[in-house]
Design an enzyme around this catalytic site. Structure first.
Site, short mmCIF file in Angstrom:
data_model
loop_
_atom_site.label_atom_id
_atom_site.label_comp_id
_atom_site.label_asym_id
_atom_site.label_seq_id
_atom_site.Cartn_x
_atom_site.Cartn_y
_atom_site.Cartn_z
N ALA A 67 0.31 -1.33 -0.20
CA ALA A 67 0.15 -0.21 0.25
C ALA A 67 0.67 1.28 0.13
O ALA A 67 2.13 1.38 0.67
CB ALA A 67 -1.08 0.14 0.98
N GLY A 131 0.70 -5.39 0.65
CA GLY A 131 -0.61 -5.31 -0.14
C GLY A 131 0.13 -5.26 -1.45
O GLY A 131 -0.66 -5.73 -2.35
N GLU A 134 -0.64 -8.88 -0.87
CA GLU A 134 -2.10 -9.39 -1.08
C GLU A 134 -2.63 -9.17 -2.63
O GLU A 134 -3.37 -10.17 -2.55
CB GLU A 134 -2.66 -8.12 -0.01
CG GLU A 134 -2.70 -8.88 1.35
CD GLU A 134 -2.87 -7.41 2.40
OE1 GLU A 134 -1.81 -5.97 1.34
OE2 GLU A 134 -3.65 -7.50 2.89
N1 COA Z 1 5.16 3.14 0.05
C1 COA Z 1 5.31 4.34 -0.22
N2 COA Z 1 6.49 5.08 -0.20
C2 COA Z 1 7.39 3.89 0.05
C3 COA Z 1 6.86 2.54 -0.57
C4 COA Z 1 5.50 1.61 0.07
N3 COA Z 1 4.70 1.10 0.45
N4 COA Z 1 7.63 1.62 0.02
C5 COA Z 1 8.47 2.10 -0.36
N5 COA Z 1 8.83 3.51 -0.85
C6 COA Z 1 10.03 4.59 -0.68
C7 COA Z 1 10.41 4.27 0.76
O1 COA Z 1 10.47 5.24 1.66
C8 COA Z 1 12.22 4.89 -0.72
O2 COA Z 1 11.52 6.87 -0.54
P1 COA Z 1 12.41 7.86 -0.77
O3 COA Z 1 13.22 7.40 -1.84
O4 COA Z 1 11.63 8.49 -0.21
O5 COA Z 1 13.63 7.39 0.68
C9 COA Z 1 11.68 4.02 -1.85
O6 COA Z 1 10.43 4.40 -2.12
C10 COA Z 1 13.08 3.75 -2.55
O7 COA Z 1 12.36 2.75 -1.11
P2 COA Z 1 13.52 1.91 -0.67
O8 COA Z 1 13.91 1.11 0.16
O9 COA Z 1 14.83 2.32 -0.58
O10 COA Z 1 14.33 0.66 -1.62
P3 COA Z 1 14.92 -0.03 -2.45
O11 COA Z 1 15.04 -0.80 -2.91
O12 COA Z 1 16.37 -0.36 -0.94
O13 COA Z 1 14.10 -1.51 -1.13
C11 COA Z 1 11.47 -2.16 -0.62
C12 COA Z 1 12.56 -1.55 -1.87
C13 COA Z 1 10.05 -2.54 -1.48
C14 COA Z 1 12.06 -4.04 -0.90
C15 COA Z 1 11.34 -1.21 0.38
O14 COA Z 1 11.18 0.01 0.24
C16 COA Z 1 10.36 -1.96 1.50
O15 COA Z 1 10.39 -2.93 2.21
N6 COA Z 1 9.70 -1.22 1.78
C17 COA Z 1 8.22 -1.48 2.19
C18 COA Z 1 7.30 -2.45 1.90
C19 COA Z 1 6.39 -2.56 3.22
O16 COA Z 1 6.73 -2.42 4.21
N7 COA Z 1 5.88 -2.43 2.99
C20 COA Z 1 3.77 -2.79 3.34
C21 COA Z 1 2.60 -1.06 3.49
S1 COA Z 1 1.94 -1.98 4.73
#
Ligand code: COA
Length: 282
Positions: A67, A131, A134
């Site tokens: 999400a 999400g 999901e």
């Molecule tokens: N919604 C909004 N922004 C998100 C996001 C999400 N679900 N997931 C990641 N981002 C943003 C990060 O905050 C970051 O923003 P920034 O560039 O302004 O700092 C950017 O996307 C890149 O994320 P980053 O973690 O630096 O990239 P990565 O390639 O190292 O890792 C993921 C990618 C997907 C593995 C990691 O971002 C992650 O674990 N995200 C969270 C997933 C999550 O918790 N989802 C459940 C949401 S309820």
């Protein structure tokens, strides 16, 4: 950004009558209501003239990161000023109506895919988290690259899955495994996802599209009416209470946003990145 770049779902219909729908939203394919509504609207359109199969996919590294967390917090510049990144600690989260709107967008997209009278395959080549996982769960089948990663990390933000995860994941892999993934928020690689039944097939990364299309074309070439009836029987027969379950989840998702842990978890995510929140334990 050109207008073409701003389309959250790119749709191509092949000569084999397979629809390939690709999620496209920013760097991590975050699932905003706009993206989810695009999926639901597209599925409603496909239902008018059903293709032989649908392939739902994302980017090579990210199927979808979950999400859109930006939708969880009250607008920056709100009167409290509490969401100013310079302030420490918890975020002020959006109200119950906005949380419910998020859950409903997920629900509409997931149910639109589930009710389509043709097979839907989620092709996952990278991260399918929260999400993203999901949405993949709402597909009939999941084919993953050997680089794919799955997980329901919501607990690490102090919240719970609100896009069908507590219901569909449980039905797919069983309550204990679903609780393991949802309670810990841990990520599983493609091999483990396959072992626990979360994905149906794991394919070498470079062969993923070839294999997906092979299967999609095979299904699209099958008896469509029988396929639709089999899908409906499997979906409806065993889970009369899915809708009730989704009601329960929707309310729990709205309620969890009222907790301090959610405000702290979302605030920590936005300031320090994923998985670093320290909760009160209450
Ligand atoms: N919604 C909004 N922004 C998100 C996001 C999400 N679900 N997931 C990641 N981002 C943003 C990060 O905050 C970051 O923003 P920034 O560039 O302004 O700092 C950017 O996307 C890149 O994320 P980053 O973690 O630096 O990239 P990565 O390639 O190292 O890792 C993921 C990618 C997907 C593995 C990691 O971002 C992650 O674990 N995200 C969270 C997933 C999550 O918790 N989802 C459940 C949401 S309820």
């Amino acid at each position: 950004m050109s207008q073409a770049d701003d389309v959250p779902l790119e749709v191509v219909r092949t000569d084999d009558d397979v629809v390939i729908a690709t999620l496209r939203n920013g760097k991590v394919n975050a699932l905003s209501n706009r993206v989810l509504d695009a999926v639901a609207d597209a599925a409603a359109e496909w239902a008018q003239d059903p293709p032989g199969a649908v392939v739902l996919t994302g980017g090579p590294k990210l199927f979808a990161a979950g999400a859109d967390i930006d939708q969880f917090v009250a607008a920056a510049g709100d009167e409290s000023g509490e969401n100013d990144a310079r302030s420490s600690g918890a975020d002020t989260l959006v109200d119950g109506d906005a949380v419910r709107a998020i859950a409903r967008s997920f629900r509409r997209a997931g149910q639109a895919l589930e009710s389509l009278g043709c097979p839907v395959i989620a092709e996952v080549s990278g991260y399918a988290l929260g999400g993203g996982c999901e949405l993949a769960l709402a597909a009939d089948l999941r084919i993953a690259s050997d680089r794919a990663v799955f997980g329901q990390p919501e607990i690490l933000l102090g919240i719970i899955p609100g896009g069908g995860g507590t219901q569909r994941l449980t039905r797919l892999i069983g309550p204990s495994r679903a609780k393991d993934l949802i309670f810990t928020g841990r990520q599983v690689d493609a091999a483990e996802a396959h072992r626990i039944g979360l994905v149906d097939e794991v394919v070498a990364h470079d062969r993923l599209r070839e294999r997906t299309m092979e299967l999609a074309s095979e299904l699209a070439g099958g008896p469509r009416r029988a396929m639709a009836l089999a899908k409906a029987a499997i979906n409806d027969g065993g889970q009369g209470s899915l809708d009730a379950g989704l009601d329960v989840e929707e309310q729990a998702f709205v309620d969890v946003f009222e907790t301090d842990d959610a405000a702290v978890g979302v605030g920590s995510f936005r300031r320090h990145g994923p998985g670093k929140a320290a909760f009160s334990g209450r």
